[in-house]
Design a protein around this motif. Structure first.
Motif, short mmCIF file in Angstrom:
data_model
loop_
_atom_site.label_atom_id
_atom_site.label_comp_id
_atom_site.label_asym_id
_atom_site.label_seq_id
_atom_site.Cartn_x
_atom_site.Cartn_y
_atom_site.Cartn_z
N ASN A 70 44.84 46.44 37.22
CA ASN A 70 43.47 45.76 37.12
C ASN A 70 42.95 45.85 38.71
OD1 ASN A 70 43.71 44.79 34.99
ND2 ASN A 70 45.09 43.05 35.39
N VAL A 71 43.42 46.06 39.64
CA VAL A 71 42.99 46.30 41.40
C VAL A 71 42.07 47.64 41.31
CG1 VAL A 71 43.40 46.57 44.26
CG2 VAL A 71 44.49 44.88 42.99
N VAL A 72 43.00 48.66 40.63
CA VAL A 72 42.94 50.38 41.02
C VAL A 72 41.19 50.20 39.75
CG1 VAL A 72 43.45 52.74 39.95
CG2 VAL A 72 44.59 51.35 41.01
N THR A 73 40.73 49.52 38.75
CA THR A 73 39.77 48.96 37.96
C THR A 73 38.89 48.32 38.82
OG1 THR A 73 40.75 49.08 36.48
CG2 THR A 73 38.86 48.01 36.25
N LEU A 74 39.56 47.52 39.74
CA LEU A 74 38.56 47.18 40.24
C LEU A 74 37.94 47.95 41.29
CD1 LEU A 74 36.68 43.98 41.74
CD2 LEU A 74 39.12 43.80 42.97
N LEU A 75 38.73 48.53 42.14
CA LEU A 75 37.95 49.57 42.80
C LEU A 75 37.88 50.80 43.12
CD1 LEU A 75 41.19 49.96 45.08
CD2 LEU A 75 39.04 48.19 45.58
N ASN A 76 37.62 51.12 41.24
CA ASN A 76 36.84 52.29 40.75
C ASN A 76 35.69 51.96 40.77
OD1 ASN A 76 39.45 53.88 40.73
ND2 ASN A 76 39.65 52.96 38.70
N GLU A 77 35.15 50.60 40.53
CA GLU A 77 34.04 49.46 39.75
C GLU A 77 33.74 49.84 41.74
OE1 GLU A 77 34.59 46.05 38.37
OE2 GLU A 77 35.43 47.19 36.77
N LEU A 78 33.99 49.79 42.41
CA LEU A 78 33.37 49.46 43.77
C LEU A 78 32.66 50.79 44.00
CD1 LEU A 78 35.55 46.49 45.39
CD2 LEU A 78 32.82 46.01 44.24
N GLU A 79 34.06 51.27 44.64
CA GLU A 79 33.67 52.75 44.20
C GLU A 79 32.71 53.43 43.67
OE1 GLU A 79 36.96 55.64 46.40
OE2 GLU A 79 37.49 55.63 43.99
N ALA A 80 32.70 53.61 42.80
CA ALA A 80 31.69 54.23 41.78
C ALA A 80 30.29 53.71 42.88
CB ALA A 80 31.52 53.58 40.68
#
Length: 157
Positions: A70-80
């Motif tokens: 879930n952290v990876v998904t969250l960070l993907n959103e922020l990085e995008a």
């Protein structure tokens, strides 16, 4: 005339009241964060990264009490959105270090400014000293882990 028996009143329970205020804060916060493209979990992650000067993904998962996936998904959103940057740790290539970008820092400042107005609205009946006391009490309550609370609770968990 007979007098009514004295009934012992239970001590004040604040869970329902805290829940009510949290709900009001959450609803209003979501409404001011949405135009900025943020959700509460984004704001929390950005705040942690700012306050800690960055973090490893693993440490961030622990702090946020989230599953690594879930952290990876969250960070993907922020990085995008260009709000964070991930890079490999020079000390351990298996680890990713996460840091706020300048864009992330500026957006976080805008979000915090908007949330100040929300807090002013929800806590309008409290003076500055009362708000500071409330903050300190909430911080004290939040600092204890569930396990610590269970150990101190005589009724057990």
């Amino acid at each position: 005339m007979t007098s009514l028996p004295v009934v012992n009143q239970p001590p004040h329970r604040c869970g329902a009241l805290v829940d009510h205020l949290a709900r009001r804060l959450r609803l209003r916060s979501e409404s001011v964060l949405a135009p900025l493209g943020l959700r509460p979990r984004h704001l929390i992650a950005l705040t942690v990264l700012r306050d800690q000067g960055g973090s490893s993904q693993q440490d961030l998962a622990k702090i946020l009490e989230m599953d690594g996936t879930n952290v990876v998904t969250l960070l993907n959103e922020l990085e995008a959105e260009g709000l964070i940057e991930r890079r490999r740790s020079p000390a351990d290539r298996r680890r990713h270090l996460v840091e706020l970008t300048d864009v992330g820092t500026k957006l976080l400042a805008r979000a915090e400014f908007a949330l100040t107005a929300v807090e002013d609205e929800v806590f309008h009946a409290l003076g500055d000293d009362q708000r500071e006391t409330l903050y300190e009490l909430l911080q004290q309550a939040a600092s204890r882990t569930g396990a610590e609370a269970c150990r101190e609770n005589t009724a057990g968990c």
